[in-house]
Design an enzyme around this catalytic site. Sequence first.
Site, PDB file in Angstrom:
ATOM      1  CG  ASP A  17      -1.787  -1.267   1.228  1.00  0.00           C
ATOM      2  OD1 ASP A  17      -2.323  -1.672   0.130  1.00  0.00           O
ATOM      3  OD2 ASP A  17      -2.140  -1.882   2.308  1.00  0.00           O
ATOM      4  N   GLY A  19       1.566   2.895  -2.624  1.00  0.00           N
ATOM      5  CA  GLY A  19       1.217   3.674  -3.787  1.00  0.00           C
ATOM      6  C   GLY A  19       1.822   3.376  -5.092  1.00  0.00           C
ATOM      7  CE  LYS A  20       3.369  -2.498  -4.401  1.00  0.00           C
ATOM      8  NZ  LYS A  20       2.922  -2.320  -2.961  1.00  0.00           N
ATOM      9  N   GLY A  21       0.831   1.452  -7.420  1.00  0.00           N
ATOM     10  CA  GLY A  21      -0.225   1.480  -8.558  1.00  0.00           C
ATOM     11  C   GLY A  21       0.013   2.896  -9.434  1.00  0.00           C
ATOM     12  CB  ALA A  43      -2.424  -6.747  -4.924  1.00  0.00           C
ATOM     13  N   GLY A  44      -4.534  -4.727  -3.910  1.00  0.00           N
ATOM     14  CA  GLY A  44      -5.275  -3.587  -4.312  1.00  0.00           C
ATOM     15  C   GLY A  44      -4.591  -2.284  -4.779  1.00  0.00           C
ATOM     16  CG  HIS A  45      -1.858  -2.285  -7.154  1.00  0.00           C
ATOM     17  ND1 HIS A  45      -0.986  -3.057  -8.106  1.00  0.00           N
ATOM     18  CD2 HIS A  45      -1.350  -2.500  -5.842  1.00  0.00           C
ATOM     19  CE1 HIS A  45      -0.166  -3.527  -7.320  1.00  0.00           C
ATOM     20  NE2 HIS A  45      -0.257  -3.312  -6.200  1.00  0.00           N
ATOM     21  CB  THR A 133      -6.776 -10.328   1.390  1.00  0.00           C
ATOM     22  OG1 THR A 133      -5.974 -11.512   0.934  1.00  0.00           O
ATOM     23  CG2 THR A 133      -5.558  -9.362   1.829  1.00  0.00           C
ATOM     24  CD  GLN A 224       0.987  -9.011  -2.009  1.00  0.00           C
ATOM     25  OE1 GLN A 224       1.481  -9.680  -2.584  1.00  0.00           O
ATOM     26  NE2 GLN A 224      -0.391  -8.815  -2.292  1.00  0.00           N
ATOM     27  CB  THR A 301      -9.825  -6.325   3.259  1.00  0.00           C
ATOM     28  OG1 THR A 301      -8.638  -5.559   3.848  1.00  0.00           O
ATOM     29  CG2 THR A 301      -9.003  -7.728   2.619  1.00  0.00           C
ATOM     30  NE  ARG A 305      -4.106   0.396   3.168  1.00  0.00           N
ATOM     31  CZ  ARG A 305      -4.400   1.139   2.086  1.00  0.00           C
ATOM     32  NH1 ARG A 305      -4.028   2.493   2.123  1.00  0.00           N
ATOM     33  NH2 ARG A 305      -4.818   0.655   0.901  1.00  0.00           N
ATOM     34  CE  LYS A 331      -1.792   8.060   0.761  1.00  0.00           C
ATOM     35  NZ  LYS A 331      -2.705   7.056   1.241  1.00  0.00           N
ATOM     36  CG  ASP A 333      -0.593  14.807   0.130  1.00  0.00           C
ATOM     37  OD1 ASP A 333       0.217  13.710  -0.042  1.00  0.00           O
ATOM     38  OD2 ASP A 333      -1.569  15.023   0.148  1.00  0.00           O
TER      39      ASP A 333
HETATM   40  P1  IMP Z   1      -2.437 -12.862   2.384  1.00  0.00           P
HETATM   41  O1  IMP Z   1      -1.374 -12.322   1.366  1.00  0.00           O
HETATM   42  O2  IMP Z   1      -3.846 -12.649   1.928  1.00  0.00           O
HETATM   43  O3  IMP Z   1      -2.180 -14.338   2.583  1.00  0.00           O
HETATM   44  O4  IMP Z   1      -2.264 -12.091   3.698  1.00  0.00           O
HETATM   45  C1  IMP Z   1      -0.936 -12.295   4.419  1.00  0.00           C
HETATM   46  C2  IMP Z   1      -0.567 -10.693   5.034  1.00  0.00           C
HETATM   47  O5  IMP Z   1      -0.286  -9.630   4.053  1.00  0.00           O
HETATM   48  C3  IMP Z   1      -1.636 -10.005   5.803  1.00  0.00           C
HETATM   49  O6  IMP Z   1      -1.199  -9.140   6.832  1.00  0.00           O
HETATM   50  C4  IMP Z   1      -2.366  -9.194   4.726  1.00  0.00           C
HETATM   51  O7  IMP Z   1      -3.065  -8.057   5.414  1.00  0.00           O
HETATM   52  C5  IMP Z   1      -1.088  -8.719   4.150  1.00  0.00           C
HETATM   53  N1  IMP Z   1      -1.208  -8.307   2.754  1.00  0.00           N
HETATM   54  C6  IMP Z   1      -1.703  -8.928   1.546  1.00  0.00           C
HETATM   55  N2  IMP Z   1      -1.887  -8.113   0.509  1.00  0.00           N
HETATM   56  C7  IMP Z   1      -1.636  -7.181   0.798  1.00  0.00           C
HETATM   57  C8  IMP Z   1      -1.632  -5.792   0.074  1.00  0.00           C
HETATM   58  O8  IMP Z   1      -1.798  -5.684  -1.238  1.00  0.00           O
HETATM   59  N3  IMP Z   1      -1.455  -4.632   0.638  1.00  0.00           N
HETATM   60  C9  IMP Z   1      -1.028  -4.782   2.081  1.00  0.00           C
HETATM   61  N4  IMP Z   1      -1.257  -5.693   2.970  1.00  0.00           N
HETATM   62  C10 IMP Z   1      -1.390  -7.057   2.196  1.00  0.00           C
HETATM   63 MG    MG Z   2      -2.870  -1.886  -2.024  1.00  0.00          MG
END
Ligand code: IMP
Ligand code: MG
Length: 424
Positions: A17, A19-21, A43-45, A133, A224, A301, A305, A331, A333
Site C-alpha cells: 500500500d 502507492g505502487k499502482g 493486492a489492491g492498486h 485477505t 505487497q 478488504t 490500516r 503521500k 502531503d
Molecule cells: P495474504 O496475502 O492474503 O495471505 O495475507 C497475508 C498478509 O499480507 C496479511 O497481513 C495481509 O493484510 C497482507 N497483505 C496481503 N496483500 C496485501 C496488500 O496488497 N497490501 C497490504 N497488505 C497486504
Molecule cells: Mg494496496
Amino acid sequence: MSIKGKGIVIVGGQWGDEGKGRLVDIMADSCQAFARFQGGNNAGHTLCIDKKTIVLHLIPCGIVRKNKLCIIGNGVVIDPEVLLEEIAMLNSNGFSCDHKNLKISKNAHVIFPFHKDLDKRREENLTEMIGTTKRGIGPCYEDKAARFGIKINELTNKERIFEKITKIFSERGERKENIDKIRKGYVERACALGEIFQPYLVDAGEMIEEKLFLGEKVLFEGAQGALLDLDHGTYPFVTSSNCVAAQAAIGTGIGPGWLSEILITTKAYCTRVGEGPFITEADLKTQEKWRSQGNEFGATTKRPRRCGYLDLPALKYAARINGATGILLTKVDILTGLGPIKIAIGYENAKNFSEALSMLENNLTVYPKYLELPKVDEFPNDIFKFIDLPKSIQNLCQLIEDFIGLKIKIISFGKERGQELWMV
Ligand code: IMP
Ligand code: MG
C-alpha cells in the site's frame, strides 16, 4: 520525463500500500509493456483518473493506457472469477481490456473456491491469525509447492482437474462422501473459465524477452512489500510469495540480467494491514487522525490500516534485499497538520532491522530512536519544483537519501495524475 533502463521494477519498501499502482501510472507513458510477477488479488492498486477511482487487483496498472501490453506472469496466483470481473469492470469504465492487450502466463496457478474456504477457516482461529485477505492466496501457493496445484493451462482438461481436485481433497483429509459432491461443481465451472481464458495464454517469458530485446521498456509491477516477503519479511506475519525485485524475473520467466532499474516505493510514513509487529506504530488517537487524513483503509478488504512513523532502518533493509537503484516517495502531503514529523533513525536495543527482526520473531520488543522535524501547517497547492515543498518535507527527503544512500526519483503528493515531482 522517463526513467532509464529496460526492465524497470517497482516494488514496495514497506508492508504494501505504498502507492505502487499510482507510480506505475505516472511512469506508464515511457513503457511499452507491464507485468505482474507475484501475489494475486490480495493486492489492491488504486488509480485516480480524471476524478474516477479504479481499483485493480490482478491486472497490471498499465491497462488503463491505450496500446500497452499487460502480462500476468507465472508467479501470480489467479482467481479466474475475480479476473473475469476485473476485465468487465475495466471495459464498463471505458478502458478496453481483452486477449489482445492482456496476456496470461500459461504456467500461472489457479485459486479455487476451496482455497478461499481454507484461508477463511484458518483465520477464524483467532490465536493463530495472520490477518490475511482471505482470498485463498496462501493455500493456492501451498498446493503449487506441494506439486499438485492446478495451472491455468490445464483448466480445459476435465479429467485432469477431476484427478487433481480429488488428490488435493484427499491430501487435505476431506471426508470421502464430501469429495464427489464438492468436486462436481468445481470441475464444470473450472472448465468453462478455462475456455474463456484460453485465448489469453502465452509463454510470458518469451513474450517479455522479445520486447526487451527490441529495446522496449517493460515495467514489472510488484504487489505487497518487502516486509511482507515470505523469506525476508516479518515471518510468519507475511504473505505467501516473494515480493522483492528478484521475483520479477522468476515470476515472469526472464533472466535477472534484464532488470536494470529497481525502484523501491515508500510512503512518508508507514502503514500495515493485518497482524504482526510494527516497531514505529503510533498511539491509537494519532492513528485515527492519520487514517482519515490519508484514507488509510485497505483497497481490497476495506480494513483500517495501522499507521505509524517512517522507519528508516527498515527501509534501508528493504532497499538492500531488493537491490534498489532509486526511491519513490509518496503521500508527503498527508503529514500536514499531524504535529512534528517523527522518523525512526535507529533502535535503542538492536543495531539494524535485521537484528530487530530476529528479536521480533522471539517475541522481544524493539524500541525505536526518533528524530523530529518541525510540523507542516499547510501544504501548498502549486508545486512545480523541489523548493516549492514545505521546508520540513525537503529536509525529510534529504534525510531519506542520506540514510539509504540512494536518490529519490519521484515525490508524489495527491491522488491525481500530475501531483508529483520528477527528480531525475
Ligand atoms: P495474504 O496475502 O492474503 O495471505 O495475507 C497475508 C498478509 O499480507 C496479511 O497481513 C495481509 O493484510 C497482507 N497483505 C496481503 N496483500 C496485501 C496488500 O496488497 N497490501 C497490504 N497488505 C497486504
Ligand atoms: Mg494496496
